[in-house]
Design a protein around this motif. Sequence first.
Motif, short mmCIF file in Angstrom:
data_model
loop_
_atom_site.label_atom_id
_atom_site.label_comp_id
_atom_site.label_asym_id
_atom_site.label_seq_id
_atom_site.Cartn_x
_atom_site.Cartn_y
_atom_site.Cartn_z
N GLY A 62 39.94 2.32 -0.61
CA GLY A 62 39.73 1.25 -1.43
C GLY A 62 41.31 1.04 -2.25
N THR A 79 33.11 -3.77 -5.57
CA THR A 79 32.63 -2.41 -6.05
C THR A 79 31.47 -2.18 -5.54
OG1 THR A 79 34.63 -2.89 -7.71
CG2 THR A 79 33.31 -0.87 -7.82
N LYS A 83 32.71 2.56 -5.77
CA LYS A 83 33.81 2.68 -4.80
C LYS A 83 34.28 1.35 -4.52
CE LYS A 83 35.19 4.89 -0.39
NZ LYS A 83 34.46 5.42 0.98
N LYS A 84 35.59 1.08 -4.24
CA LYS A 84 36.03 -0.16 -3.82
C LYS A 84 36.03 -0.16 -2.20
CE LYS A 84 39.37 -2.63 -6.96
NZ LYS A 84 40.55 -2.46 -7.30
#
Lengths: 164, 404, 332
Positions: A62, A79, A83-84
Amino acid sequence: MKEYPKKENPFKLLGQHLEAIGTGLKYLVKPTRITLMYPEESMVLPTGYRGMIRLYKDVCIGCTLCAMVCPADAMKMVTEEGKKLPMINYGRCVFCGFCVDICPVDALKETGVHDAAFTNRRELIFDPDKFSQDFDQPPTMDKPVRKVRAKIDEKKGIVYEPDD
Amino acid sequence: MTEEVEKILKGGLEVEIVPVEGELNVGPQHPGSGHMRIFVRLNGDIIEDVDLDVGYVHRSVEKLSENRNYIHLIPLIERPAILDSIHMNMAYIMAVEKILNVDVPPRALYLRSFAAEVNRIASHLYGMGIFGVFMGHSTAFMWGFGDREVWVEILQALTGARVTNSYILPGGVRRDITPVIMEMTEKAIKYTRRKLNDWKGIFVNNPNIKARTQNVGVMTKENAIRWGAVGPNLRASGVAFDVRKAEPYAAYDKLDFEIPVYKEGDAYARTLVRIEEIEQSMKMLEQIMREIPQGNILSDRFFKQIPPIRLKKWWEGQHRIVMPGYYASFRPPKGEAFARVEAGRGELAFYVISDGTAKPYRLRMITPSYRLIKVFRELAKGSRYADLVTIYGSLDYFPPEADR
Amino acid sequence: MIVFPGLIFSLITLLTAIWAERKIAAKIQMRFGPYYASKRIGGYFQLIADAIKFGLAEIIVPSNSIREFFILGPILITAFAFLPMAFIPVSQIPSSGSITSPYYRFFFDKFAGISLYQPIITPYSLLFIIAVASVVPILTVMTAWASNNRFSLISAIREGILTVAYDTLIIIALISMGIEYHTLDIASIVKTGVPGIIANPIAAFVFFVALLMGTARFPFDVAEADTELVTGAFTEYSGLLFVLSMAGPYLLTFVYSLVFATVFLGGWLPLMGIPGAILTVIKALIILFFSVFMRSVYGRYRIDQILRGGWKYFFPAALLALIIGMIGGIFL
């Protein structure tokens, strides 16, 4: 500095006419074709071909570099469960492969798939889940598709050899 | 009606000779116009004046450039001349490199020349194909596109894409040449040499094509300079100017090549220049494959920033470099730079002004086809209507490149 | 009963000619050409599919055109391109032993002394062919004028100028054959047993070039030059009328090919009856295929170059053919 010959005698002219017709006849008798019979034959692209991209979700950290380097704003970060992750819009993607090259952990990979069809524009947007699956859409045909590989040939230009 | 009759009667049945004058709208939807409208004023079969209405494929590259990061511009800048994208890419990167003050390793320079020459061959074959079909020679059209495919295949193997290569980065190139690609190129050179003989038989030496092209669209040396012609069109008019010789970039100062120059300045001379340039390019490719030095393909300044694990995997494993994070949005120092290359259609120039931010302050792009608009217009005046397309095709004018 | 099989036969040769043109061009140009409509016979039915598609398409008549002439134009062109076939003998009817022998007396040509597969028996068949075929360019000019399009008008002017050049050549070439064989009847020419190409090769060459010119085949495709004039006189046409406008020139090419096959290549000899007819058609098809093969070798000349070529080189050549015909006539 060169010049081409201006005046030519009629016999040479006739010879050139015959040469042109002869060249045509030569190819008529011995045709060299480079057509790929597409839906029946499908090309296997060389390694490193910048086709459609796939994501390895678990590897991704990410870092947003891919979204930053994307020239067409095709890649965006979302997102998901804290978590990106990147998502891609193939309606915008120009297949430059910058995102694959810049990813510091190799979470993105170029696949050799380049021939896909979608029925509407929403389908072109791949969310991280869809993005992290192998995408391969075989042409819809009754018969199995022959996979061929293009090879450069000294005599015929391009020949297609079956891929094994 | 009666007035007219009276007039005629008074004038003693004098018949006025009316010249066949008329205006003709060729394009934008016409088989021989391309992406533009050619407004032709005809007097019989002779063209009196031509108005070129260009801009149908304007993409506003220059303005968009002011809102994009430097790296984002690479694919955008390729788009105007998609079949000559290596040159577009290279000229822009050279300008950016001048601002960044980066040294490019010699292997990368050779690779740039390699890709550029492959691209030049493909571009010339494309141009000749279009030229052929403008004169009704459909075989030249198909052969041009078919033989180009061989070179496009090499570009695909080298860069990973057929036409939108995005191959050149500030400081180097993205991928290294492999023995497989070299073998492909050798075969392609042999094939193209064979094929060029047949090209001469059916197209270049064909009396029909000679009759159509010789003494058509003659551009004298003085006119060529005055109208600002570039590239093969300029060289066909007897001006020995080539950026590769005048201001060598990439690896051209180490390569042996001649620039074909013809005296006549007509459509046939332009075709011959293109054919000979293809031969010269193949000679150069052979020399590059023989003499290419070993080494890195990316400037050390950026190479050091690549994570070691990735270097091992990509550079040592697959002979391609990956981009360090620096590229995502780098900020070059303040400054301005001008760079020019000899693209397939002629001199291509980029002028970039940097104000220290991640985006260029101004980007000026002068494409070879842009300069041909004036040439086309002047050459078409006084020619026959059938020669309009011959002149158009022989100039190898590419509308998107001119419109940018 | 005679015309109807002729129509079907012409339709088939027409389709074959266009198919052959596309296939020959494809072979030379590194491609396959028509393929998918019927894979086993090389995409032959592609032409039928195309014809159905065009047949079902809407016929658009521009509002500023002359409506009657616009619609009549292609129909008349096709009709007049087809009519000369009535004067061409394709074979000889044997007096007995063939299924066509019962018609021996109906089609007996008393000038040649043989019975023929020729719908209208006349001793002046060469003259009639020239007369009927030369109406076609006039109709093309009329069509172009009626469609009121600038490209069509330029095409009409080109066609008109060109007609003068090639009709002269065709007439002189055929007249020289007439002088040489002392007859204007094709059947009599064939009956002598000496093919015209041996008796007078220059006339054969001039006639072949004039055939290419007269039917807008390459390299003399100026009246229909697509990159310059879109489709020339037929720019405004669509649907079935477009099919007819395309069919006309091809039919005319076939008519001239038949004339070439009979006058210059010995026609049905040494066979007779139905095999003889097949032989004539094969000879004509070879000429037809060769004339469409020219498309893949040549571009198109400019109108002034064609005229210069026609008047400066081929016209003297035609006169030479006439002299050869006069001299050859002494011996034949």
